[in-house]
Write an enzyme that holds these catalytic residues in place. Structure first.
Site, PDB file in Angstrom:
ATOM      1  N   CYS A 276       0.832  -1.195   0.000  1.00 24.69           N
ATOM      2  CA  CYS A 276       0.000   0.000   0.000  1.00 24.69           C
ATOM      3  C   CYS A 276       0.875   1.258   0.000  1.00 24.69           C
ATOM      4  CB  CYS A 276      -0.979  -0.048   1.172  1.00 24.69           C
ATOM      5  SG  CYS A 276      -2.408   1.042   0.978  1.00 24.69           S
TER       6      CYS A 276
ATOM      7  N   HIS B 284      -3.362  -5.807   0.950  1.00 25.17           N
ATOM      8  CA  HIS B 284      -2.673  -6.058   2.214  1.00 25.17           C
ATOM      9  C   HIS B 284      -2.611  -7.543   2.562  1.00 25.17           C
ATOM     10  CE1 HIS B 284      -2.386  -1.884   3.863  1.00 25.17           C
ATOM     11  NE2 HIS B 284      -3.400  -1.674   3.029  1.00 25.17           N
TER      12      HIS B 284
ATOM     13  N   GLU C 149      -0.699  -8.925   4.694  1.00 24.47           N
ATOM     14  CA  GLU C 149      -0.479  -9.073   6.134  1.00 24.47           C
ATOM     15  C   GLU C 149      -1.789  -9.076   6.910  1.00 24.47           C
ATOM     16  OE1 GLU C 149      -0.766  -4.592   5.800  1.00 24.47           O
ATOM     17  OE2 GLU C 149      -0.372  -6.330   4.530  1.00 24.47           O
TER      18      GLU C 149
END
Length: 228
Positions: free
Chosen positions: A85, A193, A195
């Site tokens: 991002c 994302h 994660e």
């Protein structure tokens, strides 16, 4: 394997990245933007957020932080770097990845799950995915519209540098691009994302393979070096 999670003023996904590495049981440290030595780390994560408040342009100030000179050095040494991002935006501003990120065509901040297609499973970060595999990864951005000129796009395609594409383009990105790599493949930037998709409690574990892929790639490379 040792991971560094960079922290800029305004980073807000650094904890997410830290926890994703912890999930694998590997060593991980937060590294402040003023750091001038990353030699101890094998993989550098540049997290999402609003570094320096996104003033001027997303990532435009962060690229001048002292730590970015070390990130560039690490990239030249072949170490693994993942920008997520705002981290992707920083890597493009720093010239470590081609192109730029523009405002979403809707001019709205988007925050929802999205389907990605794996376009390159030979990259160190994607080796555990199948080519063409569709995965569910969340997005959260206002400037995720990837753009580059025609020559750069042709080069990305020719060198297999497009790592992920959107199943349904949420932001207007050129050629549905969601993530790319440098020519060497050790630097990857993406807007979604991974994660935030490493535990079933989050609704998807599809991002976990990015972390296990890089870990196993490093282990294979490390073991080969030891044998020699």
């Amino acid at each position: 394997m040792r991971f560094a999670v960079l922290v800029f003023p305004g980073s807000n996904c650094d904890i997410d990245c830290y926890k994703a590495v912890e999930e694998m049981g590997e060593q991980v440290d937060y590294v402040w933007h003023t750091a001038t030595d990353l030699s101890a780390y094998d993989c550098i994560l540049v997290p999402g957020g609003f570094s320096y408040g996104d003033y001027l342009r997303c990532g435009a100030i962060s690229r001048f932080a002292p730590v970015m000179a070390e990130v560039a050095k690490a990239a030249e040494q072949g170490k693994y770097i993942l920008g997520i991002c705002n981290g992707f935006q920083i890597l493009t501003e720093a010239g470590l990845l081609p192109g730029t990120l523009l405002r979403n065509v809707s001019l709205k901040f988007l925050c929802h799950d999205t389907v990605l297609r794996v376009e390159n499973n030979e990259n160190p970060f994607t080796k555990e995915y199948a080519l063409g595999e569709e995965i569910v990864i969340p997005i959260a951005h206002g400037e995720g519209n990837y753009y580059c000129d025609e020559a750069t796009l042709a080069s990305l395609k020719a060198n297999n540098q497009i790592v992920f594409s959107y199943g349904s383009n949420p932001n207007g990105s050129l050629s549905d691009i969601a993530g790319i790599s440098n020519e060497q493949g050790n630097v990857v930037g993406m807007m979604p994302h991974p994660e935030r998709a490493v535990n079933s409690l989050m609704g998807s574990t599809d991002g976990k393979k990015m972390f296990t892929s890089i870990l196993n790639t490093w282990r294979d490379r490390h073991d080969a070096a030891v044998i020699r």
